[in-house]
Write an enzyme that holds these catalytic residues in place. Sequence first.
Site, PDB file in Angstrom:
ATOM      1  CB  CYS A  41      -8.523 -10.078 -11.278  1.00 47.24           C
ATOM      2  SG  CYS A  41      -9.591  -9.335 -10.031  1.00 47.24           S
ATOM      3  CE  LYS A  64      -3.885  -2.269   2.285  1.00 52.08           C
ATOM      4  NZ  LYS A  64      -4.829  -2.282   3.425  1.00 52.08           N
ATOM      5  CB  CYS A  69      -9.711 -12.050   2.488  1.00 50.00           C
ATOM      6  SG  CYS A  69     -11.137 -12.868   3.239  1.00 50.00           S
ATOM      7  NE  ARG A 107     -11.882  -7.628  10.656  1.00 53.61           N
ATOM      8  CZ  ARG A 107     -12.295  -7.464   9.388  1.00 53.61           C
ATOM      9  NH1 ARG A 107     -13.541  -7.791   9.042  1.00 53.61           N
ATOM     10  NH2 ARG A 107     -11.464  -6.981   8.474  1.00 53.61           N
ATOM     11  CB  SER A 158      -9.893   0.453  -2.280  1.00 54.31           C
ATOM     12  OG  SER A 158      -8.972   1.521  -2.145  1.00 54.31           O
TER      13      SER A 158
END
Length: 390
Positions: free
Chosen positions: A86, A16, A215, A204, A124
């Site tokens: 993608c 990022k 993920c 989580r 995003s």
Amino acid sequence: MSEAVIAGVGMTPFGKFLTRSLKSLSEEAVNEALADASVQPSQIECVFFANAAAGVVTGQEMIRAQSSLRNTGLAGKPMFNIENACASSSSAFNLARAAVTSGQYECVLVVGSEKLSHEDKKVSFGAFARAVDIEEDLGGHIGTGTGSVFMDIYAAKTRKWMGTAGVEREDFARVCVKSRLAGSLNPKAQFRATTTLEEVLSSRMVSDPLTLFMCSSIGDGAAAIVVCSEAYARKLGVKRVYVKACSIVSAAGVPGAELVAVRAARLAYEEAGLGPKDIHVAELHDASAPAELIHYENLGFCGPGDAGALIRSGDTGLGGRLSVNPSGGLLSRGHPIGATGAAQIVELTQQLRGRSGARQRHGAKVALAENNGGQLAGDSAVALVTILAV
């Protein structure tokens, strides 16, 4: 027809980078790929530039290649802007290979570049949400409050698949542990820390049964590939990696049709004259951890119901019989969507050259990349399978 050869590759670290632009990322990857191939910008005859989300995230539309590459020495070259969810940069690679094998060009460049991080995460996530048919009824897969349309879709697919696949949540966690170990050894990976089964399972819950570690994350990055004819590569004197197959298919658009990944794999195996047992190293589109296991079946690496046994065997780990996602995959290397397909090719090229360090699958001679994107009628909207060899 000439065989297409990969002569050079380059990529940025993935992560990022709020202060970096699409230009900055693209320039770094391009400069590294050109240097790796020992070519100058003047020797590149055409550019295939892939990006999926700049229009949503940065506002740049229509001339993404021309604007991103204006300072690379490539200005004035023919440039094609490719957007295919993608699978954008693997689609660009497919077109580049066709341009070379047809004899139209001798030396071309593929660039996949994406800037997904934004101060407002809703921007995003909104980029991903546009990779579905917005008029399609998704049967309640979205809008569950997770904020991630695709993780809701992947979770729904996983719940359905688990009923017949003979897998457990622990098997998804095993994928993550394997992925993070590979990422810890990859200086270009977004996530460099190892993890444990317990940490993955206790992270989580995002969308049942997917926990946070299962993920793929939002990220930025770029990757570039120099593709040329075999004759041109010989002149360059570089170690050649041959493109034996590169298939692309789109979803049939009706529920229950054969999966795009299965169709793309069959076409690629037929074109290359190879089969699943011939593959030494693979990069698969693991946007969620269960996807890697599902693709074991889709690509013929195991039979139906055997994916759990395959991940437990260790055969797909680093140094295994079939090393899968030694880059860390989308889960750990990162998933800047327009750059992902090209990043897979970069990793496999280095594997076939024997340049992957501690991630190296020793003796690798044949490699496979599977990349997909978007959602349509319960399947990925597009899928590509590429087979490389030395």
